[in-house]
Scaffold this motif. Structure first.
Motif, mmCIF file in Angstrom:
data_model
loop_
_atom_site.group_PDB
_atom_site.id
_atom_site.type_symbol
_atom_site.label_atom_id
_atom_site.label_comp_id
_atom_site.label_asym_id
_atom_site.label_seq_id
_atom_site.Cartn_x
_atom_site.Cartn_y
_atom_site.Cartn_z
ATOM 1 N N ILE A 92 4.280 -24.201 41.940
ATOM 2 C CA ILE A 92 3.757 -24.259 43.310
ATOM 3 C C ILE A 92 2.532 -23.361 43.436
ATOM 4 O O ILE A 92 1.501 -23.750 43.979
ATOM 5 C CB ILE A 92 4.841 -23.842 44.337
ATOM 6 N N LEU A 93 2.628 -22.139 42.931
ATOM 7 C CA LEU A 93 1.521 -21.202 43.065
ATOM 8 C C LEU A 93 0.311 -21.631 42.234
ATOM 9 O O LEU A 93 -0.820 -21.305 42.580
ATOM 10 C CB LEU A 93 1.972 -19.802 42.672
ATOM 11 N N ALA A 94 0.519 -22.361 41.140
ATOM 12 C CA ALA A 94 -0.582 -22.842 40.308
ATOM 13 C C ALA A 94 -1.150 -24.168 40.805
ATOM 14 O O ALA A 94 -2.184 -24.608 40.311
ATOM 15 C CB ALA A 94 -0.116 -23.001 38.868
ATOM 16 N N SER A 95 -0.491 -24.801 41.778
ATOM 17 C CA SER A 95 -0.939 -26.108 42.260
ATOM 18 C C SER A 95 -2.162 -25.942 43.157
ATOM 19 O O SER A 95 -2.525 -24.838 43.558
ATOM 20 C CB SER A 95 0.180 -26.800 43.039
ATOM 21 N N ASN A 96 -2.779 -27.066 43.485
ATOM 22 C CA ASN A 96 -3.928 -27.044 44.382
ATOM 23 C C ASN A 96 -3.528 -27.457 45.800
ATOM 24 O O ASN A 96 -4.337 -27.995 46.537
ATOM 25 C CB ASN A 96 -5.054 -27.928 43.841
ATOM 26 N N LEU A 97 -2.298 -27.184 46.164
ATOM 27 C CA LEU A 97 -1.844 -27.451 47.534
ATOM 28 C C LEU A 97 -2.548 -26.509 48.500
ATOM 29 O O LEU A 97 -2.997 -25.423 48.121
ATOM 30 C CB LEU A 97 -0.333 -27.232 47.639
ATOM 31 N N PHE A 98 -2.617 -26.912 49.764
ATOM 32 C CA PHE A 98 -3.157 -26.033 50.792
ATOM 33 C C PHE A 98 -2.289 -24.790 50.920
ATOM 34 O O PHE A 98 -1.107 -24.807 50.588
ATOM 35 C CB PHE A 98 -3.222 -26.745 52.148
ATOM 36 N N GLY A 99 -2.862 -23.732 51.435
ATOM 37 C CA GLY A 99 -2.151 -22.472 51.573
ATOM 38 C C GLY A 99 -0.881 -22.577 52.404
ATOM 39 O O GLY A 99 0.159 -22.024 52.045
ATOM 40 N N ASN A 100 -0.960 -23.299 53.534
ATOM 41 C CA ASN A 100 0.235 -23.452 54.374
ATOM 42 C C ASN A 100 1.332 -24.217 53.648
ATOM 43 O O ASN A 100 2.513 -23.929 53.815
ATOM 44 C CB ASN A 100 -0.101 -24.175 55.678
ATOM 45 N N GLY A 159 4.040 -32.879 34.542
ATOM 46 C CA GLY A 159 2.837 -32.113 34.250
ATOM 47 C C GLY A 159 2.662 -30.835 35.038
ATOM 48 O O GLY A 159 1.799 -30.025 34.710
ATOM 49 N N ALA A 160 3.438 -30.616 36.073
ATOM 50 C CA ALA A 160 3.253 -29.423 36.899
ATOM 51 C C ALA A 160 3.611 -28.158 36.135
ATOM 52 O O ALA A 160 2.935 -27.138 36.264
ATOM 53 C CB ALA A 160 4.094 -29.521 38.169
ATOM 54 N N LEU A 161 4.643 -28.216 35.336
ATOM 55 C CA LEU A 161 5.057 -27.038 34.583
ATOM 56 C C LEU A 161 4.022 -26.681 33.526
ATOM 57 O O LEU A 161 3.712 -25.506 33.311
ATOM 58 C CB LEU A 161 6.424 -27.270 33.944
ATOM 59 N N ALA A 162 3.439 -27.677 32.881
ATOM 60 C CA ALA A 162 2.402 -27.416 31.876
ATOM 61 C C ALA A 162 1.170 -26.791 32.518
ATOM 62 O O ALA A 162 0.580 -25.857 31.968
ATOM 63 C CB ALA A 162 2.031 -28.707 31.164
ATOM 64 N N ARG A 163 0.783 -27.278 33.709
ATOM 65 C CA ARG A 163 -0.362 -26.687 34.403
ATOM 66 C C ARG A 163 -0.068 -25.253 34.786
ATOM 67 O O ARG A 163 -0.940 -24.384 34.695
ATOM 68 C CB ARG A 163 -0.701 -27.510 35.647
ATOM 69 N N ALA A 164 1.147 -24.978 35.213
ATOM 70 C CA ALA A 164 1.511 -23.606 35.598
ATOM 71 C C ALA A 164 1.471 -22.691 34.375
ATOM 72 O O ALA A 164 1.032 -21.539 34.472
ATOM 73 C CB ALA A 164 2.895 -23.589 36.233
ATOM 74 N N ARG A 165 1.919 -23.190 33.231
ATOM 75 C CA ARG A 165 1.869 -22.370 32.005
ATOM 76 C C ARG A 165 0.437 -22.062 31.607
ATOM 77 O O ARG A 165 0.116 -20.951 31.218
ATOM 78 C CB ARG A 165 2.599 -23.085 30.876
ATOM 79 N N ARG A 166 -0.430 -23.083 31.688
ATOM 80 C CA ARG A 166 -1.827 -22.857 31.340
ATOM 81 C C ARG A 166 -2.466 -21.846 32.276
ATOM 82 O O ARG A 166 -3.207 -20.966 31.847
ATOM 83 C CB ARG A 166 -2.604 -24.165 31.387
ATOM 84 N N ALA A 167 -2.183 -21.951 33.560
ATOM 85 C CA ALA A 167 -2.741 -21.008 34.529
ATOM 86 C C ALA A 167 -2.221 -19.598 34.255
ATOM 87 O O ALA A 167 -2.958 -18.623 34.347
ATOM 88 C CB ALA A 167 -2.394 -21.438 35.947
ATOM 89 N N HIS A 168 -0.950 -19.496 33.903
ATOM 90 C CA HIS A 168 -0.362 -18.190 33.614
ATOM 91 C C HIS A 168 -0.982 -17.587 32.355
ATOM 92 O O HIS A 168 -1.258 -16.395 32.300
ATOM 93 C CB HIS A 168 1.158 -18.317 33.460
ATOM 94 N N GLN A 169 -1.223 -18.409 31.339
ATOM 95 C CA GLN A 169 -1.818 -17.912 30.099
ATOM 96 C C GLN A 169 -3.250 -17.446 30.318
ATOM 97 O O GLN A 169 -3.663 -16.426 29.780
ATOM 98 C CB GLN A 169 -1.780 -18.996 29.021
ATOM 99 N N THR A 170 -4.025 -18.152 31.112
ATOM 100 C CA THR A 170 -5.407 -17.735 31.335
ATOM 101 C C THR A 170 -5.469 -16.437 32.121
ATOM 102 O O THR A 170 -6.314 -15.594 31.837
ATOM 103 C CB THR A 170 -6.215 -18.826 32.054
ATOM 104 N N THR A 171 -4.574 -16.250 33.095
ATOM 105 C CA THR A 171 -4.589 -14.986 33.839
ATOM 106 C C THR A 171 -4.087 -13.846 32.963
ATOM 107 O O THR A 171 -4.560 -12.729 33.057
ATOM 108 C CB THR A 171 -3.741 -15.072 35.117
ATOM 109 N N THR A 172 -3.135 -14.104 32.071
ATOM 110 C CA THR A 172 -2.650 -13.082 31.166
ATOM 111 C C THR A 172 -3.728 -12.706 30.161
ATOM 112 O O THR A 172 -3.934 -11.529 29.863
ATOM 113 C CB THR A 172 -1.389 -13.584 30.411
ATOM 114 N N ASN A 173 -4.459 -13.693 29.648
ATOM 115 C CA ASN A 173 -5.526 -13.423 28.702
ATOM 116 C C ASN A 173 -6.659 -12.632 29.340
ATOM 117 O O ASN A 173 -7.232 -11.744 28.734
ATOM 118 C CB ASN A 173 -6.067 -14.712 28.096
#
Length: 141
Positions: free
Chosen positions: A41-49, A121-135
């Motif tokens: 959810i946090l890695a998605s491109n949903l609106f803030g609300n 695909g949502a879990l894979a996108r979240a993992r990629r986002a997490h890896q880039t912020t960790t890197n």
């Protein structure tokens, strides 16, 4: 120089309407574990609300994604402070995107039971986002 006459609907060929395509059977709704669901959810491109309503809803779920005590719309209104209309729009967006399952499908959000689900695909996108912020954080140090 002459131009051809413009076609009218009377010039269109008469066709039999094509048969409606058979509707695909609904995918089996399987609950998603809460922690990866929140990361998705946090890695998605949903609106803030929409993300805000999703995280507020996830606080009512157990670790396996089941929501024993459904907060319904009124409970989410109290949890988030958002108007009921915005909560309903957020829930509709989450269902449309595949982040929530409804039982029975198409029911009103005030009475339907919700389950946390992960779209493909949502879990894979979240993992990629997490890896880039960790890197980034390890290279900044």
């Amino acid at each position: 120089m002459t131009t051809a006459a413009r076609p009218t609907p009377a010039h269109m060929p008469h066709r039999r309407p094509a048969p409606a395509a058979a509707e695909a059977p609904p995918l089996e709704v399987r609950p998603a574990h809460r922690q990866p669901w929140e990361r998705a959810i946090l890695a998605s491109n949903l609106f803030g609300n929409h993300r805000f309503v999703a995280i507020a809803l996830s606080t009512h779920a157990d670790g396996r994604g089941h929501i024993a005590r459904q907060p319904r719309v009124i409970g989410l209104v109290h949890n988030t402070g958002l108007p009921a209309g915005q909560v309903r729009v957020a829930l509709a967006a989450l269902v449309d995107r595949g982040f929530l399952g409804m039982s029975p499908p198409g029911d009103d959000y005030a009475t339907a039971d919700l389950t946390l689900t992960l779209p493909p695909g949502a879990l894979a996108r979240a993992r990629r986002a997490h890896q880039t912020t960790t890197n980034r954080s390890s290279t900044d140090a």
